[in-house]
Design an enzyme around this catalytic site. Sequence first.
Site, short mmCIF file in Angstrom:
data_model
loop_
_atom_site.label_atom_id
_atom_site.label_comp_id
_atom_site.label_asym_id
_atom_site.label_seq_id
_atom_site.Cartn_x
_atom_site.Cartn_y
_atom_site.Cartn_z
CG HIS A 72 -2.20 -0.62 1.07
ND1 HIS A 72 -2.40 -1.75 0.32
CD2 HIS A 72 -3.42 -0.28 1.56
CE1 HIS A 72 -3.68 -2.08 0.35
NE2 HIS A 72 -4.33 -1.21 1.08
CD GLU A 91 -4.98 4.08 0.72
OE1 GLU A 91 -6.22 4.07 0.66
OE2 GLU A 91 -4.33 3.22 1.34
CG ASP A 108 -8.21 -1.78 -0.58
OD1 ASP A 108 -9.20 -1.06 -0.78
OD2 ASP A 108 -7.14 -1.34 -0.14
#
Length: 274
Positions: A64, A67, A163
Amino acid sequence: MSGQIRPPQYAYKGGEEMVEEALKMGADCVGAIPHFEWAREIGEKSIHRTVELAVKYNKLIDVHCDETDDVMSRFVELLNTLVMSEGIGSRTAASHTCSFGSADNAYAFRMMRLFQKSGLSFISLPIENAYLQGRQDTYPKRRGLTRMKELWESGINVCFGQDSINNPWYPVGNGNMMNILDNGIHLAQTMSFDELDRCLDLVTSNGAKTLNVEDQYGIEVGKPANFIVLNAKSPFEAVRQRADVLASIRNGEYLFKRPEPHYEVKFDAFEKIS
């Protein structure tokens, strides 16, 4: 055990040990969330550790990454450098990379040349990113997506995903990939006729490449008979009509099959109108 492990490795006490223990137990993918660490240097440390563990245990990587709306969050640059050095770029995915959507062109196009060289894949989460990002913006207000269009046009592997299913980050997720595709191509402004003819790749074959399952994925002799049937005559019509799924097949057997629709219509074309 299967799946992925990706807590903050250092902001969560014992996180680093938990990640490695999960890999020993059989998790097939290792990741990180460097922008959640408490300092840039610690975020960089987590990227180094993630790549080290992936090499040690021969695992895929999914981070990730960036973000955030912070344009100076550039962990994807370090991730790309390390996996390119190890020769495992094709086994690595950078998810979200929202800040890359705010990067200036000089930086972005330099990095895209390096992404091409490494073979890094990108996963864009269009509905979550559009909902979560740009919240501190007034106007103009950012869409939140990475540079999906430019990545795609550059031949870099990029796919759409989701997700979040009914969780605090995105409460209305349902896993409908056609809905995600619909939103993604609107937000990324990728709807030329050529793009519409091949945009199903963003939720099919490009995802298979990201997951490194191309040896099992696709309608070819010798591969598992796993597929869905959309109610459309062409990819263009599937996208235009937001096509429903008519059937889902797993290992050659129906998981479900939608029955033919039945309509009751009361209409007399010759009925007099008073």
